[in-house]
Design an enzyme around this catalytic site. Sequence first.
Site, short mmCIF file in Angstrom:
data_model
loop_
_atom_site.label_atom_id
_atom_site.label_comp_id
_atom_site.label_asym_id
_atom_site.label_seq_id
_atom_site.Cartn_x
_atom_site.Cartn_y
_atom_site.Cartn_z
N ARG A 117 0.86 -1.17 0.00
CA ARG A 117 0.00 0.00 0.00
C ARG A 117 0.91 1.24 0.00
O ARG A 117 2.05 1.17 0.45
CB ARG A 117 -0.90 0.02 1.23
CG ARG A 117 -1.82 -1.19 1.38
CD ARG A 117 -2.61 -1.09 2.68
NE ARG A 117 -3.54 -2.20 2.85
CZ ARG A 117 -3.28 -3.30 3.56
NH1 ARG A 117 -2.10 -3.43 4.18
NH2 ARG A 117 -4.17 -4.27 3.67
N LYS A 146 -2.10 -1.83 8.09
CA LYS A 146 -3.20 -1.21 8.81
C LYS A 146 -3.18 -1.63 10.27
O LYS A 146 -2.98 -2.79 10.59
CB LYS A 146 -4.53 -1.62 8.16
CG LYS A 146 -4.72 -1.04 6.76
CD LYS A 146 -6.07 -1.43 6.18
CE LYS A 146 -6.28 -0.81 4.81
NZ LYS A 146 -7.58 -1.20 4.22
N HIS A 161 -2.01 1.98 -6.38
CA HIS A 161 -2.68 0.74 -5.98
C HIS A 161 -2.79 -0.24 -7.14
O HIS A 161 -2.97 -1.44 -6.93
CB HIS A 161 -4.08 1.06 -5.43
CG HIS A 161 -4.54 0.11 -4.37
ND1 HIS A 161 -3.96 0.05 -3.13
CD2 HIS A 161 -5.52 -0.83 -4.37
CE1 HIS A 161 -4.57 -0.88 -2.41
NE2 HIS A 161 -5.51 -1.44 -3.14
N ARG A 203 -0.26 -2.80 -6.79
CA ARG A 203 -0.62 -3.81 -5.78
C ARG A 203 -1.53 -4.88 -6.39
O ARG A 203 -1.34 -6.07 -6.18
CB ARG A 203 -1.29 -3.12 -4.60
CG ARG A 203 -1.72 -4.03 -3.46
CD ARG A 203 -2.14 -3.16 -2.28
NE ARG A 203 -2.94 -3.86 -1.30
CZ ARG A 203 -2.44 -4.56 -0.27
NH1 ARG A 203 -1.13 -4.67 -0.13
NH2 ARG A 203 -3.24 -5.14 0.60
N HIS A 247 -3.83 -9.09 3.77
CA HIS A 247 -5.26 -9.05 3.52
C HIS A 247 -6.04 -9.14 4.83
O HIS A 247 -5.64 -9.82 5.76
CB HIS A 247 -5.65 -10.21 2.60
CG HIS A 247 -6.99 -10.08 1.98
ND1 HIS A 247 -8.09 -10.65 2.53
CD2 HIS A 247 -7.41 -9.44 0.86
CE1 HIS A 247 -9.15 -10.38 1.77
NE2 HIS A 247 -8.76 -9.65 0.76
N TYR A 276 -7.64 -18.71 8.44
CA TYR A 276 -6.47 -19.13 7.68
C TYR A 276 -5.37 -19.61 8.62
O TYR A 276 -5.09 -19.00 9.63
CB TYR A 276 -5.96 -17.99 6.80
CG TYR A 276 -6.95 -17.61 5.75
CD1 TYR A 276 -7.02 -18.30 4.55
CD2 TYR A 276 -7.86 -16.59 5.97
CE1 TYR A 276 -7.96 -17.98 3.59
CE2 TYR A 276 -8.80 -16.25 5.00
CZ TYR A 276 -8.83 -16.95 3.82
OH TYR A 276 -9.76 -16.63 2.87
#
Length: 311
Positions: A161, A185, A257, A260, A283, A292
């Site tokens: 990002r 983030k 982006h 990305r 993600h 996951y």
Amino acid sequence: MSNILGIRLKSLPKSYQKAINDFIYYIKLERGLSNNTKLSYQHNIITFCEFIANKQIANLSNVKEVNIIDFLKELSELGLSSSSRARYISAIRTFYKFLLSIGTIESNVAENIELPKSSRKLPDTLSYEEISKIIEGINTDNPSGIRDRAILETLYACGLRVSELINLKQRDILTDAEIVRVFGKGAKERIVPIGSAALKWIDIYKKKARVMFVKLGGSVDILFLNKKGGKLSRMGIWKIVNTATINAGIEKDVHPHTFRHSFATHLLEGGADLRAVQEMLGHSDISTTQIYTHIDRNYIKEVHKTFHPRA
């Protein structure tokens, strides 16, 4: 690729493994498909089954239509093109038709699946040739050009990002290990592999260009600096991408982006593991749920090295 597919297959539940092996035997011997087509089907079905297994669905007979739709939406969110998602649908339909024929399932939940419409417009995805044209078209005869080349190489190599890129510090580039420490983030840290092309240009930038900028400002450890020696802004990165795109003669609407999305698309279309790509991207499904499983860093590096065009 086949070795990695074998490793991924063995990580699935035994019932999944048997169904996939029977299916691959069927399409190779009874349908007479080429080896490349067989590998493509195998990759697509293993990727789908990994997604289903990580949703804690124990048996393929328990899969619902909504699960397949969720899988296709996940591919869309990662930037995979409509044509690539259509190939996944074709593989899944063929797989379920086969499972129905041998009695593994009682109904074909994939029969009426269609390509889902994206809930939001994704940015254009660049081809590898377009990426190369943009990156390699930068004039590196001056410090700013060297920096810009290093920036775009890093954007594409790591799928970052913009906020992650501009906050990269020199100490976050672990050259010997060929990895980058990224703070995404919520300041969540992740490790992303970085290819040889990006490492080469970061090294050139640090030796020939960054030393020119750092004398002018106070951002001591920030990796990519503006001409005043400070941290680059989001708009500064956008201008670098925009200028390079125009100079390359690319007429698509390209933003930072876009690199990305292209990173994810090229890895997935090359045959990379969906979960490994999600981990590299940071993600939200990886960081906010426990669906996951943890993926070994060496395995992620191997996936990146095998499938990234500039690794």
